[in-house]
Design an enzyme around this catalytic site. Structure first.
Site, PDB file in Angstrom:
ATOM      1  N   ASP A  15       0.856  -1.177   0.000  1.00 49.95           N
ATOM      2  CA  ASP A  15       0.000   0.000   0.000  1.00 49.95           C
ATOM      3  C   ASP A  15       0.900   1.238   0.000  1.00 49.95           C
ATOM      4  O   ASP A  15       2.095   1.147   0.301  1.00 49.95           O
ATOM      5  CB  ASP A  15      -0.887  -0.041   1.246  1.00 49.95           C
ATOM      6  CG  ASP A  15      -1.718   1.210   1.396  1.00 49.95           C
ATOM      7  OD1 ASP A  15      -2.434   1.569   0.448  1.00 49.95           O
ATOM      8  OD2 ASP A  15      -1.641   1.839   2.471  1.00 49.95           O
ATOM      9  N   ASP A  17      -0.275   5.182   0.869  1.00 53.09           N
ATOM     10  CA  ASP A  17      -0.546   6.169   1.910  1.00 53.09           C
ATOM     11  C   ASP A  17      -0.604   5.511   3.289  1.00 53.09           C
ATOM     12  O   ASP A  17      -1.361   4.562   3.502  1.00 53.09           O
ATOM     13  CB  ASP A  17      -1.863   6.890   1.626  1.00 53.09           C
ATOM     14  CG  ASP A  17      -1.785   7.762   0.383  1.00 53.09           C
ATOM     15  OD1 ASP A  17      -0.937   8.672   0.368  1.00 53.09           O
ATOM     16  OD2 ASP A  17      -2.551   7.526  -0.564  1.00 53.09           O
ATOM     17  N   THR A 110      -2.483   0.480  -4.523  1.00 52.37           N
ATOM     18  CA  THR A 110      -2.978   1.668  -3.839  1.00 52.37           C
ATOM     19  C   THR A 110      -4.364   2.054  -4.320  1.00 52.37           C
ATOM     20  O   THR A 110      -4.725   1.814  -5.482  1.00 52.37           O
ATOM     21  CB  THR A 110      -2.005   2.852  -4.051  1.00 52.37           C
ATOM     22  OG1 THR A 110      -2.555   4.038  -3.454  1.00 52.37           O
ATOM     23  CG2 THR A 110      -1.749   3.114  -5.525  1.00 52.37           C
ATOM     24  N   SER A 111      -5.124   2.682  -3.433  1.00 53.44           N
ATOM     25  CA  SER A 111      -6.431   3.219  -3.812  1.00 53.44           C
ATOM     26  C   SER A 111      -6.309   4.557  -4.537  1.00 53.44           C
ATOM     27  O   SER A 111      -7.303   5.069  -5.051  1.00 53.44           O
ATOM     28  CB  SER A 111      -7.314   3.384  -2.572  1.00 53.44           C
ATOM     29  OG  SER A 111      -7.640   2.123  -2.020  1.00 53.44           O
ATOM     30  N   LYS A 142     -10.724  -1.292  -2.158  1.00 54.70           N
ATOM     31  CA  LYS A 142     -10.535  -1.969  -0.888  1.00 54.70           C
ATOM     32  C   LYS A 142     -11.728  -1.612   0.007  1.00 54.70           C
ATOM     33  O   LYS A 142     -12.184  -0.468  -0.044  1.00 54.70           O
ATOM     34  CB  LYS A 142      -9.231  -1.518  -0.208  1.00 54.70           C
ATOM     35  CG  LYS A 142      -7.962  -1.824  -1.003  1.00 54.70           C
ATOM     36  CD  LYS A 142      -6.752  -1.153  -0.357  1.00 54.70           C
ATOM     37  CE  LYS A 142      -5.493  -1.320  -1.176  1.00 54.70           C
ATOM     38  NZ  LYS A 142      -4.348  -0.580  -0.625  1.00 54.70           N
ATOM     39  N   ASP A 167      -1.712  -0.155   6.198  1.00 52.09           N
ATOM     40  CA  ASP A 167      -1.904   0.632   7.425  1.00 52.09           C
ATOM     41  C   ASP A 167      -3.358   0.748   7.836  1.00 52.09           C
ATOM     42  O   ASP A 167      -3.640   1.106   8.987  1.00 52.09           O
ATOM     43  CB  ASP A 167      -1.358   2.052   7.231  1.00 52.09           C
ATOM     44  CG  ASP A 167      -2.273   2.888   6.350  1.00 52.09           C
ATOM     45  OD1 ASP A 167      -2.766   3.924   6.814  1.00 52.09           O
ATOM     46  OD2 ASP A 167      -2.507   2.498   5.191  1.00 52.09           O
TER      47      ASP A 167
END
Length: 219
Positions: A15, A17, A110-111, A142, A167
């Site tokens: 991931d 962020d 990642t989103s 996600k 995270d």
């Protein structure tokens, strides 16, 4: 967690962020401004924003609003976030961690969309992996496991061979739904039962395994 935890893997899925990049100040600025525009309480918004694509966060917060409006609003918000990198820095230990992975199989999952991922990784001075699964790569945000499953497939490994670094609650849920082990990074991750947990990437050492793959030394 034991101070001598070791986790074998063939590939890592990362991931961005909160895991590699600390972008919290930007996320706070943009999403609290959005919350005020929509008459929502900022603290409540910040509890659900991490890990999801923006339109999915909006759907949670404004469940009666048409999805088309969420998608349009998300496009505007993504542009704001991409233009604002003031205060974006690497998570402690991330530069050395990414250097250690340079010749090992790993992917960013990642989103963020591609432009935002490149802006934040660039601002944090972190190298971009060859394989990047961004918002454009998936049909579901996600906690759906699609992104992690696609990352594993592009690297050529099965879910059981991969370890995810995450995270957020929804990111950890996505990794578990994909059938993958997960290292939780930072304070948000601790409450969601990852396979292992670290305060920062300074607690992770990567070693190439003699028989192939890699070993994570955590603690």
């Amino acid at each position: 967690m034991s101070p001598s935890t070791t986790v074998p893997a063939r590939a890592l899925l990362l991931d961005m962020d909160g895991t590699l990049v600390n972008s919290d100040v930007v996320v706070e600025r943009c999403w609290r401004r959005w919350a005020a525009e929509h008459g929502l309480e900022g603290d409540a918004v910040m509890k659900v924003v991490h890990g999801r694509q923006g339109y999915a966060t909006m759907a949670v917060l404004l469940p009666e609003r048409p999805m088309a409006e969420n998608l349009a609003d998300n496009k505007r918000l993504l542009a704001e976030e991409t233009a604002d990198v003031d205060g974006v820095v690497p998570i402690a230990g991330a530069p050395a961690f990414m250097t250690a992975l340079r010749d090992l199989p790993h992917a960013l999952v990642t989103s963020a969309d591609d432009a935002l991922a490149r802006a934040r990784m660039g601002a944090a001075r972190l190298p971009l992996p060859d394989v990047m699964i961004t918002a454009e790569s998936v049909s579901a945000s996600k906690p759906d496991p699609e992104g992690f499953l696609k990352g594993a497939a592009e690297l050529g490994f099965g879910p059981e061979d991969c370890v995810v670094f995450e995270d957020s609650e929804v990111g950890i849920a996505a990794a578990k739904a994909a059938g993958m082990r997960v290292v939780g990074v930072g304070p948000r991750a601790a409450a969601h039962a990852p396979t292992a947990h670290v305060d920062s990437l300074e607690q992770v050492r990567v070693e190439t395994a003699p028989e192939g793959g890699l070993v994570l030394h955590i603690g």
